[in-house]
Design a protein around this motif. Structure first.
Motif: not given
Length: 232
Positions: A145-146, A148-149, A151
């Motif tokens: 999640e980190t 992908q954050s 993007r």
């Protein structure tokens, strides 16, 4: 003749691997897809493909002849089915496609992967999710999640990496010219990977690459377009 393609599968039998899509499109180009048998292989089902003496898909089995790696599969199909439409258009076209493969693998895909990696995890089979998370978080050094954050801020860099293709596609319908070739299938594979796992829009509607992607989705009776996408 029996051709079998072993493909990576996610949840709900979602076949989203970019490399397997290269093989799918190559088989369709050669007119072999309709009669091809496919075998789903989960991330943790290495035993299913132990016969190939390696751990990756796609794998092509043509009546006992085993071919691994999407590039090798494309070359095998070209050489063993010479009477079917060529997906390279000769030696020069094969060389061009090889260059496109290296460009996508080293210059485009590494920018895309961090933008959709958590979305991919969400579409893996439940029994594969621990494996996927562990291996990808080890690769990236952070939680999915980190990774992908943020993007949205990285999207422009990904779009800029497509400029070589964009320049060509302003002048022609496909990277290969008037018709799609394996060079097109290489780049299409990563877009199909993203399309089947993520709702994050990668391309503006007026981008020539977007127009090209729409053409690619409609090839071979909509082979790409009929693949499942995330629900809204």
């Amino acid at each position: 003749m029996t051709i079998t393609l072993f493909e990576l599968t996610g949840a709900d039998d979602r076949r989203f691997s970019p490399y397997c899509w290269r093989a799918r499109m190559a088989l369709a180009h050669k007119g072999l897809w309709r009669d091809c048998v496919t075998v789903p292989v989960g991330f943790t089902e290495k035993d299913k493909i132990s016969f190939s003496d390696q751990k990756l898909v796609p794998i092509l089995d043509n009546d006992g002849t085993i071919v691994t790696d999407s590039w090798a599969i494309a070359c095998y199909l070209e050489d063993h089915f010479p009477d079917a439409p060529s997906q390279f258009g000769g030696i020069a076209g094969r060389g061009m496609a090889h260059l496109i493969a290296k460009w996508v693998e080293t210059g485009v895909q590494p920018l895309l992967t961090p933008m959709i990696v958590a979305d991919i995890w969400a579409h893996t089979r439940p029994e594969d999710r621990d494996y996927f998370r562990e291996t990808r978080e080890k690769r990236f050094g952070n939680a999915l999640e980190t990774v992908q954050s943020g993007r949205e801020e990285r999207l422009a860099g990904f779009q800029a990496s497509l400029e070589p293709a964009r320049t060509v596609l302003r002048e022609r319908d496909f990277i290969g010219g008037d018709e799609a070739t394996f060079a097109d299938y290489i780049l299409f594979g990563i877009f199909q990977w993203a399309r089947m796992t993520s709702r994050f829009e990668l391309l503006a509607a007026d981008d020539p690459v977007h127009t090209w992607r729409e053409r690619m989705l409609d090839l071979f009776d909509g082979l790409g377009r009929l693949a499942p996408v995330p629900s809204k």
